[in-house]
Design an enzyme around this catalytic site. Structure first.
Site, PDB file in Angstrom:
ATOM      1  N   ARG A  50       0.806  -1.231   0.000  1.00  0.00           N
ATOM      2  CA  ARG A  50       0.000   0.000   0.000  1.00  0.00           C
ATOM      3  C   ARG A  50       0.837   1.278   0.000  1.00  0.00           C
ATOM      4  O   ARG A  50       0.358   2.338   0.380  1.00  0.00           O
ATOM      5  CB  ARG A  50      -0.987   0.010   1.171  1.00  0.00           C
ATOM      6  CG  ARG A  50      -1.954  -1.158   1.143  1.00  0.00           C
ATOM      7  CD  ARG A  50      -3.021  -1.035   2.219  1.00  0.00           C
ATOM      8  NE  ARG A  50      -3.934  -2.154   2.165  1.00  0.00           N
ATOM      9  CZ  ARG A  50      -3.783  -3.292   2.848  1.00  0.00           C
ATOM     10  NH1 ARG A  50      -2.732  -3.429   3.653  1.00  0.00           N
ATOM     11  NH2 ARG A  50      -4.654  -4.267   2.744  1.00  0.00           N
TER      12      ARG A  50
ATOM     13  N   LYS B  93       2.471  11.022 -11.831  1.00  0.00           N
ATOM     14  CA  LYS B  93       1.624  10.138 -12.624  1.00  0.00           C
ATOM     15  C   LYS B  93       2.357   8.822 -12.860  1.00  0.00           C
ATOM     16  O   LYS B  93       3.480   8.818 -13.372  1.00  0.00           O
ATOM     17  CB  LYS B  93       1.287  10.777 -13.977  1.00  0.00           C
ATOM     18  CG  LYS B  93       0.161  11.789 -13.938  1.00  0.00           C
ATOM     19  CD  LYS B  93      -0.194  12.192 -15.363  1.00  0.00           C
ATOM     20  CE  LYS B  93      -1.372  13.135 -15.410  1.00  0.00           C
ATOM     21  NZ  LYS B  93      -1.716  13.481 -16.811  1.00  0.00           N
TER      22      LYS B  93
ATOM     23  N   GLU C  30       8.201  17.041 -25.897  1.00  0.00           N
ATOM     24  CA  GLU C  30       7.653  17.470 -24.608  1.00  0.00           C
ATOM     25  C   GLU C  30       8.254  18.805 -24.169  1.00  0.00           C
ATOM     26  O   GLU C  30       7.583  19.616 -23.519  1.00  0.00           O
ATOM     27  CB  GLU C  30       7.903  16.397 -23.540  1.00  0.00           C
ATOM     28  CG  GLU C  30       7.156  15.093 -23.766  1.00  0.00           C
ATOM     29  CD  GLU C  30       5.680  15.164 -23.382  1.00  0.00           C
ATOM     30  OE1 GLU C  30       5.175  16.272 -23.089  1.00  0.00           O
ATOM     31  OE2 GLU C  30       5.018  14.110 -23.377  1.00  0.00           O
TER      32      GLU C  30
ATOM     33  N   LYS D 229       6.403  22.574 -15.283  1.00  0.00           N
ATOM     34  CA  LYS D 229       5.581  21.459 -14.816  1.00  0.00           C
ATOM     35  C   LYS D 229       5.371  21.522 -13.314  1.00  0.00           C
ATOM     36  O   LYS D 229       4.271  21.243 -12.823  1.00  0.00           O
ATOM     37  CB  LYS D 229       6.198  20.118 -15.207  1.00  0.00           C
ATOM     38  CG  LYS D 229       5.293  18.966 -14.811  1.00  0.00           C
ATOM     39  CD  LYS D 229       5.480  17.723 -15.604  1.00  0.00           C
ATOM     40  CE  LYS D 229       4.375  16.720 -15.307  1.00  0.00           C
ATOM     41  NZ  LYS D 229       4.554  15.445 -16.028  1.00  0.00           N
TER      42      LYS D 229
ATOM     43  N   GLU E 235      -5.111  16.761 -11.640  1.00  0.00           N
ATOM     44  CA  GLU E 235      -5.644  17.059 -12.963  1.00  0.00           C
ATOM     45  C   GLU E 235      -7.140  17.374 -12.947  1.00  0.00           C
ATOM     46  O   GLU E 235      -7.915  16.902 -13.779  1.00  0.00           O
ATOM     47  CB  GLU E 235      -5.366  15.893 -13.920  1.00  0.00           C
ATOM     48  CG  GLU E 235      -5.278  16.319 -15.372  1.00  0.00           C
ATOM     49  CD  GLU E 235      -4.738  15.221 -16.275  1.00  0.00           C
ATOM     50  OE1 GLU E 235      -5.534  14.596 -16.975  1.00  0.00           O
ATOM     51  OE2 GLU E 235      -3.503  15.014 -16.267  1.00  0.00           O
TER      52      GLU E 235
ATOM     53  N   ARG F 220      -3.889  21.226 -14.912  1.00  0.00           N
ATOM     54  CA  ARG F 220      -2.904  20.195 -15.261  1.00  0.00           C
ATOM     55  C   ARG F 220      -3.264  19.481 -16.563  1.00  0.00           C
ATOM     56  O   ARG F 220      -2.384  18.972 -17.256  1.00  0.00           O
ATOM     57  CB  ARG F 220      -2.753  19.189 -14.123  1.00  0.00           C
ATOM     58  CG  ARG F 220      -1.654  18.173 -14.403  1.00  0.00           C
ATOM     59  CD  ARG F 220      -1.262  17.342 -13.199  1.00  0.00           C
ATOM     60  NE  ARG F 220      -0.223  16.396 -13.570  1.00  0.00           N
ATOM     61  CZ  ARG F 220       0.441  15.612 -12.710  1.00  0.00           C
ATOM     62  NH1 ARG F 220       0.160  15.670 -11.427  1.00  0.00           N
ATOM     63  NH2 ARG F 220       1.367  14.784 -13.137  1.00  0.00           N
TER      64      ARG F 220
ATOM     65  N   ASN G 226      -1.462  17.991 -21.398  1.00  0.00           N
ATOM     66  CA  ASN G 226      -1.724  16.909 -22.338  1.00  0.00           C
ATOM     67  C   ASN G 226      -1.915  17.401 -23.771  1.00  0.00           C
ATOM     68  O   ASN G 226      -2.489  16.677 -24.600  1.00  0.00           O
ATOM     69  CB  ASN G 226      -2.970  16.126 -21.899  1.00  0.00           C
ATOM     70  CG  ASN G 226      -2.727  15.345 -20.620  1.00  0.00           C
ATOM     71  OD1 ASN G 226      -1.739  14.646 -20.498  1.00  0.00           O
ATOM     72  ND2 ASN G 226      -3.624  15.494 -19.668  1.00  0.00           N
TER      73      ASN G 226
ATOM     74  N   HIS H  21      -1.610  14.956 -26.639  1.00  0.00           N
ATOM     75  CA  HIS H  21      -1.566  13.602 -26.104  1.00  0.00           C
ATOM     76  C   HIS H  21      -2.797  12.769 -26.462  1.00  0.00           C
ATOM     77  O   HIS H  21      -2.688  11.559 -26.641  1.00  0.00           O
ATOM     78  CB  HIS H  21      -1.384  13.636 -24.584  1.00  0.00           C
ATOM     79  CG  HIS H  21      -0.004  13.984 -24.145  1.00  0.00           C
ATOM     80  ND1 HIS H  21       0.612  15.179 -24.483  1.00  0.00           N
ATOM     81  CD2 HIS H  21       0.909  13.300 -23.401  1.00  0.00           C
ATOM     82  CE1 HIS H  21       1.829  15.202 -23.946  1.00  0.00           C
ATOM     83  NE2 HIS H  21       2.026  14.087 -23.298  1.00  0.00           N
TER      84      HIS H  21
ATOM     85  N   HIS I 123      -1.873   9.519 -28.123  1.00  0.00           N
ATOM     86  CA  HIS I 123      -2.151   8.215 -27.523  1.00  0.00           C
ATOM     87  C   HIS I 123      -2.940   7.330 -28.481  1.00  0.00           C
ATOM     88  O   HIS I 123      -2.763   6.098 -28.494  1.00  0.00           O
ATOM     89  CB  HIS I 123      -2.922   8.388 -26.216  1.00  0.00           C
ATOM     90  CG  HIS I 123      -2.089   8.908 -25.091  1.00  0.00           C
ATOM     91  ND1 HIS I 123      -2.615   9.296 -23.875  1.00  0.00           N
ATOM     92  CD2 HIS I 123      -0.744   9.113 -24.981  1.00  0.00           C
ATOM     93  CE1 HIS I 123      -1.650   9.705 -23.077  1.00  0.00           C
ATOM     94  NE2 HIS I 123      -0.504   9.607 -23.732  1.00  0.00           N
TER      95      HIS I 123
ATOM     96  N   HIS J 150       6.740   7.766 -27.804  1.00  0.00           N
ATOM     97  CA  HIS J 150       5.723   8.646 -27.231  1.00  0.00           C
ATOM     98  C   HIS J 150       5.872  10.089 -27.722  1.00  0.00           C
ATOM     99  O   HIS J 150       4.901  10.735 -28.123  1.00  0.00           O
ATOM    100  CB  HIS J 150       5.801   8.606 -25.703  1.00  0.00           C
ATOM    101  CG  HIS J 150       4.864   9.543 -25.020  1.00  0.00           C
ATOM    102  ND1 HIS J 150       3.496   9.414 -25.104  1.00  0.00           N
ATOM    103  CD2 HIS J 150       5.095  10.642 -24.255  1.00  0.00           C
ATOM    104  CE1 HIS J 150       2.922  10.387 -24.402  1.00  0.00           C
ATOM    105  NE2 HIS J 150       3.869  11.142 -23.882  1.00  0.00           N
TER     106      HIS J 150
END
Length: 361
Positions: free
Chosen positions: A121, A143, A185, A227, A237, A241, A245, A248, A252, A265
């Protein structure tokens, strides 16, 4: 020279150290380890280059390191590979206050962070990114995720590291294609919120491609600064935030549609950003001259200027699995101008499809 930024998240705040030769400095790592045992998660490409250096550095600080070497590539960002980390943690009798160190690019950082979030955990976690893309983006902000066959990064958690160590020296061994992918990026930060940085990139791109250490350090620091500010304001997000993206959602779709690993990527993000720019132009938000500037910078960086020919219908089908979808409606990051991004929803799908086709044929 070392430069340090801080991600301000109250009791979970952490430093980002940027500079050359940082992997040889135990004092940057040992204050963040709660016991004398660490697990270093890396891959078959990075391990021969930097694993022994890191283990030697940790040993100087009195830390023993258990290595976990994973196969390299986006296609291995799966449950099966993640379980290799858990097998090593359990087999090594690791307690929850042992520290997991991710040594590698974005895939290793994402999987290492997700494993750390899940194991007992939650166990302490350190990021040591070795690619430009991971140094400027994926290592910062917490993330973590693995991919699903129907969508990229669909299974994961927000889990912040204790420290990020961005050693610019590791970029010397980075393949050219990976360096260029990372620049996608870097350019993103100029587009969404830092127009002065975009101008700097136009003037200094050749230095970055030539791996000028001073220019790379500046680009990494400026990107991380941007960032860190966004993450501090919106960790999970809920609003701002999401602007990180840009490109993206389209990108993606390319990665998922072609099969993970076919495009890097950053290559998919560059292509996706140009689709987003074209859509912004068609909506009357972004001047044609600005679109040309964006395309020119990506082309100079050696990144794709056209998307994968999946067809608009397939793009939109894949984009419906994007994490920004709300109540079944696509939400896209678009541009009002260079340096100003917005989150748009309720757009006509025919207009979206026309922009895709314009950039993907």
């Amino acid at each position: 020279m070392i430069q340090t930024l801080k991600v301000e998240l109250a009791e979970r705040s952490y430093p980002i150290h940027i500079g050359s030769g940082l992997l040889s400095r135990p004092e940057l790592l040992t204050p963040h380890l709660t016991q004398k045992k660490a697990v270093v998660v890396t891959n078959t490409t990075v391990a021969p280059l930097y694993l022994e250096l890191l283990r030697s550095t940790l040993k100087k600080g009195g830390i023993s390191a258990l290595p976990v070497i994973l196969p390299d590539g986006e296609k291995y960002k799966t449950w099966e590979t993640l379980n290799l980390i858990f097998d090593a943690l359990i087999g090594g009798h690791c307690e929850r206050n042992a520290t997991l160190i991710a040594l590698g690019g974005g895939v290793i950082g994402d999987m290492g962070g997700f494993a750390a979030a899940c194991y007992q955990r939650g166990m302490p976690f350190i990021q040591i990114p070795t690619t430009l893309l991971s140094q400027v983006d994926s290592s910062v902000g917490g993330k973590t995720a693995i991919n699903h066959p129907r969508g990229k990064n669909m299974i994961g958690a927000f889990y912040q590291p204790k420290v990020v160590l961005a050693d610019i020296s590791t970029l010397e061994t980075l393949p050219d294609r990976e360096l260029k992918a990372g620049l996608a990026e870097v350019i993103k930060y100029g587009l969404i919120r830092d127009p002065d940085f975009f101008v700097w990139l136009e003037a200094n791109l050749d230095k970055l491609l030539a791996r000028d250490q001073e220019a790379l350090a500046f680009a990494v620091r400026r990107s991380c600064f941007n960032k860190a500010e966004v993450v501090a304001a919106d960790e999970r997000e809920a609003g701002e935030r999401a602007l990180l993206n840009l490109g993206h959602t389209f990108g993606h779709a390319i990665e998922t549609g072609l099969g993970y690993g076919k495009w890097l990527h950053g290559e998919a993000v560059a292509s996706g950003t140009l689709i987003a720019s074209e859509l912004s132009r068609r909506l009357g938000w972004l001047a044609a001259q600005s679109v040309q500037r964006i395309e020119s910078l990506y082309q100079r960086a050696g990144l794709p200027s056209h998307g994968a020919p999946l067809g608009a219908a397939r793009y939109i089908e894949l984009m419906r699995h994007d994490k920004k979808v709300r109540d079944g409606s696509l939400r896209l990051v678009l541009l009002k101008e260079i340096g100003m991004a917005v989150l748009a929803e309720g757009l006509d799908e025919a207009t979206i499809g026309a922009a895709i086709e314009a950039r993907c044929t």
